[in-house]
Design an enzyme around this catalytic site. Structure first.
Site, PDB file in Angstrom:
ATOM      1  N   SER A   1       0.798  -1.222   0.000  1.00 44.58           N
ATOM      2  CA  SER A   1       0.000   0.000   0.000  1.00 44.58           C
ATOM      3  C   SER A   1       0.834   1.278   0.000  1.00 44.58           C
ATOM      4  CB  SER A   1      -0.956  -0.037   1.187  1.00 44.58           C
ATOM      5  OG  SER A   1      -1.859   1.023   1.117  1.00 44.58           O
ATOM      6  N   HIS A   2       0.710   2.059   1.051  1.00 46.93           N
ATOM      7  CA  HIS A   2       1.356   3.376   1.131  1.00 46.93           C
ATOM      8  C   HIS A   2       2.721   3.297   1.793  1.00 46.93           C
ATOM      9  CE1 HIS A   2      -1.035   2.284   4.560  1.00 46.93           C
ATOM     10  NE2 HIS A   2      -0.184   2.957   5.294  1.00 46.93           N
TER      11      HIS A   2
ATOM     12  N   ASP B   1      -2.137   6.630  -3.452  1.00 41.64           N
ATOM     13  CA  ASP B   1      -1.015   5.985  -2.761  1.00 41.64           C
ATOM     14  C   ASP B   1      -0.359   4.898  -3.601  1.00 41.64           C
ATOM     15  OD1 ASP B   1      -3.065   4.109  -2.584  1.00 41.64           O
ATOM     16  OD2 ASP B   1      -2.286   3.295  -0.700  1.00 41.64           O
TER      17      ASP B   1
ATOM     18  N   ASP C   1      -0.598   1.658  -4.019  1.00 37.34           N
ATOM     19  CA  ASP C   1      -1.396   0.691  -4.784  1.00 37.34           C
ATOM     20  C   ASP C   1      -2.711   1.258  -5.310  1.00 37.34           C
ATOM     21  OD1 ASP C   1      -2.372   0.887  -2.174  1.00 37.34           O
ATOM     22  OD2 ASP C   1      -3.250  -1.122  -2.235  1.00 37.34           O
TER      23      ASP C   1
ATOM     24  N   ASP D   1      -5.377   2.788  -3.829  1.00 37.82           N
ATOM     25  CA  ASP D   1      -6.695   2.746  -3.185  1.00 37.82           C
ATOM     26  C   ASP D   1      -6.987   3.951  -2.297  1.00 37.82           C
ATOM     27  OD1 ASP D   1      -4.930   1.953  -1.239  1.00 37.82           O
ATOM     28  OD2 ASP D   1      -5.952   0.079  -0.737  1.00 37.82           O
ATOM     29  N   ARG D   2      -5.954   4.727  -1.959  1.00 36.64           N
ATOM     30  CA  ARG D   2      -6.214   5.914  -1.126  1.00 36.64           C
ATOM     31  C   ARG D   2      -6.326   7.166  -1.993  1.00 36.64           C
ATOM     32  NH1 ARG D   2      -2.904   5.611   4.544  1.00 36.64           N
ATOM     33  NH2 ARG D   2      -3.649   3.549   5.125  1.00 36.64           N
TER      34      ARG D   2
ATOM     35  N   LYS E   1     -11.251   0.062  -1.524  1.00 35.08           N
ATOM     36  CA  LYS E   1     -11.356   1.506  -1.645  1.00 35.08           C
ATOM     37  C   LYS E   1     -10.664   1.899  -2.947  1.00 35.08           C
ATOM     38  CE  LYS E   1      -7.583   1.786   1.632  1.00 35.08           C
ATOM     39  NZ  LYS E   1      -7.495   1.319   3.010  1.00 35.08           N
TER      40      LYS E   1
HETATM   41  C1  G1P Z   1      -4.497   1.795   8.263  1.00 37.01           C
HETATM   42  C2  G1P Z   1      -5.706   2.692   8.309  1.00 37.01           C
HETATM   43  C3  G1P Z   1      -6.943   1.920   7.945  1.00 37.01           C
HETATM   44  C4  G1P Z   1      -6.750   1.244   6.586  1.00 37.01           C
HETATM   45  C5  G1P Z   1      -5.478   0.419   6.585  1.00 37.01           C
HETATM   46  C6  G1P Z   1      -5.174  -0.134   5.210  1.00 37.01           C
HETATM   47  O1  G1P Z   1      -4.653   0.750   9.194  1.00 37.01           O
HETATM   48  O2  G1P Z   1      -5.861   3.283   9.578  1.00 37.01           O
HETATM   49  O3  G1P Z   1      -8.041   2.788   7.925  1.00 37.01           O
HETATM   50  O4  G1P Z   1      -7.833   0.414   6.296  1.00 37.01           O
HETATM   51  O5  G1P Z   1      -4.376   1.234   6.980  1.00 37.01           O
HETATM   52  O6  G1P Z   1      -4.972   0.872   4.271  1.00 37.01           O
HETATM   53  P1  G1P Z   1      -3.978   0.792  10.648  1.00 37.01           P
HETATM   54  O7  G1P Z   1      -2.501   1.012  10.441  1.00 37.01           O
HETATM   55  O8  G1P Z   1      -4.595   1.961  11.370  1.00 37.01           O
HETATM   56  O9  G1P Z   1      -4.341  -0.524  11.256  1.00 37.01           O
HETATM   57 ZN    ZN Z   2      -3.207   1.506  -0.384  1.00 40.29          ZN
END
Ligand code: G1P
Ligand code: ZN
Length: 542
Positions: free
Chosen positions: A112-113, A276, A278, A280-281, A375
């Site tokens: 992801s990010h 981000d 991948d 999705d954000r 998302k």
């Molecule tokens: C974080 C975000 C959450 C999101 C997840 C995946 O998780 O807070 O909303 O779904 O990344 O992108 P966390 O690190 O808080 O468990």
């Molecule tokens: Zn992501």
């Protein structure tokens, strides 16, 4: 030829809310990827001859992992793998492809990010046929399998060419290399008023989309610049790079600061947006106006009937518990339900499948709808473009008008990162033990009304998920929430979410950190964050 390889279990191959996420060197250990992929396949049934979708965000180790997945899918007996050209598929695009082609499931390679590169993070996630992340039942089975695995099966063959569109075979399994953008772009064209958005751009509307050298570059270039006619150069950092150019591909005000500064400066474009690693954000910034993800969810919900794909209206809204209550106010006005779920996109799946909710969102910059089961960053951006085009108003006007109608939920999240894990666990455990005695207590004018440890009762399958965050509600409607991150890869991250409602339109455009100052101070002293973690201030404020 299929080879059966003897192996031994690895510690900690437990998929979290977003799959298995570790540092790249961990994944590079011999048999590590193979163990996890075999454990995924072992926990599934009935996939023989069916289709698996495979792709990732292009980060370092993406290509190597994809080759392993292809060879193991062939050994497991899948009939076909659809893989994005170059190994690329954004997370929402993977969800779209799984659904459109009725695949058995998909494997997404992404962290992801989180940063990428040889010392960055990597991740593997399994998505089910509905297109969303695997539910707990499957991730538990995967984890159990990683603890007992003693062999895996893999085809011995040369690497598959994943850079040429078209079909080949691998030990009897079809490998179809697909255009990663096509199916997704087609879906977006069905949902949004592309004619109105194109007209907006022809009329001189300006935009910057920062793809952060991550996966959305090709999608944004094709759709925004290619189809909708945004000026060439609208998309910046549009080439996916294995290390994301050395940056954190997280579209927040810290890691997308250049975009923020541009949007706050003289001569800013009309809209600034980012996604981000991948895809999705999302980050949405109007000229001189940042839109918080919680507000964005509420504003989208209030306006999404303006997009053709949602013109019949929405069935319900879903938000994660720590997301602000702004969406609840929209739901109330629309006479629909707003569901409150634990953090993590997988909890929205049932609500979307059952038709209970049409749109969902999280405070962490995730917004999406029933069009896929992830998302979707670019979807949120296109939704804003559609709303702006139809309403003929600027982002700033839409935001102010929304607050005047519904009130404003002032909101901030404070993150204490890489905290000692046992100190963080103890902090949460001790606060949890005190919850029952808090109601009625006053802290400098703030009286606790109730406090609990959030538990979710899934209205669709009846399952119960407990311990999802400590919530403290005050008599003036304010709220503080504490929870530990489930996605970090080093130490623990303590997230503190702070919120206060303001109905008076003359006090709705103030600085959230000042408005929330008393609650913020209390959020630190109540569980003694400085004493227990050695931190007097958070590392990241959003
Ligand atoms: C974080 C975000 C959450 C999101 C997840 C995946 O998780 O807070 O909303 O779904 O990344 O992108 P966390 O690190 O808080 O468990
Ligand atoms: Zn992501």
């Amino acid at each position: 030829m299929i080879r059966t390889v003897a192996t031994t279990p690895f510690d900690g191959q437990k998929p979290g809310t977003s799959g298995l996420r570790k540092k790249v060197p961990v994944f590079q250990q011999p048999h590590y990827v193979e163990n996890f992929v075999q454990s995924v396949f072992s926990s599934l049934e009935g996939y023989e001859g069916k289709t698996l979708v495979v792709g990732g965000d292009g980060r370092f180790y993406n290509r190597e992992a994809i080759q392993v997945v292809l060879k193991m899918a062939a050994a497991a007996g899948f009939g076909r793998v659809m893989v994005g050209k170059g190994g690329i598929l954004s997370t929402p695009a993977a969800s779209c492809v799984i659904r459109k082609h009725k695949a058995f499931g998909g494997i997404i390679l992404s962290a992801s990010h989180n940063p990428g590169g040889p010392h960055g993070d990597f991740g593997i996630k399994y998505n089910i046929g509905a297109g969303g992340p695997a539910p707990e039942k499957i991730t538990d089975a995967i984890f159990a399998a990683t603890k007992t695995i003693h062999e895996y099966r893999i085809v011995e063959a040369a690497d598959v060419d994943i850079d040429t569109l078209g079909t080949t075979t691998l030990a009897g399994m079809t490998v179809e290399v697909i255009d990663p953008v096509a199916d997704y772009a087609e879906l977006m064209a069905q949902l949004f008023d592309f004619g109105a958005i194109a007209k907006l751009f022809t009329g001189g509307f300006t935009m910057r989309f920062d793809a952060m050298s991550a996966v959305t570059g090709p999608y944004a270039k094709a759709i925004l610049e290619g189809t909708l006619g945004a000026a060439p150069g609208t998309v910046v950092h549009g080439e996916p790079l294995p290390d994301f150019g050395g940056h954190h591909p997280d579209p927040n005000l810290v890691h997308a600061k250049d975009l923020y500064d541009l949007m706050m400066a003289e001569g800013a474009p009309d809209l600034g947006a980012a996604s981000d690693g991948d895809g999705d954000r999302n980050l949405i910034i109007g000229r001189g106006r940042f839109v918080t993800p919680s507000d964005s969810l509420a504003m989208i919900a209030a306006n999404m009937h303006l997009a053709p794909g949602y013109k019949a209206g929405i069935a319900g809204i879903a938000r994660s518990m720590p997301t602000s209550g702004a969406a609840d106010r929209v739901a109330e006005k629309l006479c629909i339900k707003c569901y409150e779920t634990p953090t993590g996109w997988k909890f929205f799946g049932n609500l979307l499948d059952a038709g209970f909710a049409t749109v969902c969102g999280e405070e962490s910059a995730g917004t999406g709808s029933n069009h896929v089961r992830e998302k979707d960053g670019l979807w949120a951006v296109l939704m804003w473009l559609n709303i702006i085009a139809v309403r003929g108003e600027s982002v700033a006007d839409i935001v102010r008008g929304h607050w005047a109608t519904y009130g404003r939920n002032y909101y901030t999240r404070h993150d204490y990162e890489e905290v000692d894990a046992s100190a963080a666990d103890a902090l949460v455990a001790d606060l949890r033990a005190r919850l029952a005695e808090l109601p009625g207590q006053s802290f400098g004018g703030l009286t606790v009304e109730r406090a609990d440890d959030f538990a979710y009762h899934d209205p669709v399958d009846g399952s119960v998920t407990t311990s999802q965050g400590l919530r403290i509600f005050f008599s003036n409607g304010s709220r503080i929430v504490y929870r530990l991150s489930g996605t970090g890869t080093a130490g623990a991250t303590l997230r503190v979410y702070i919120e206060q409602f303001e109905g008076d339109s003359s006090r709705q455009d103030l600085d959230p950190q000042s408005v929330l100052a008393d609650l913020i101070a209390l959020s630190r002293t109540l569980p003694d964050i400085p004493g227990r973690t050695g931190r007097s201030a958070p590392d990241v404020i959003t």
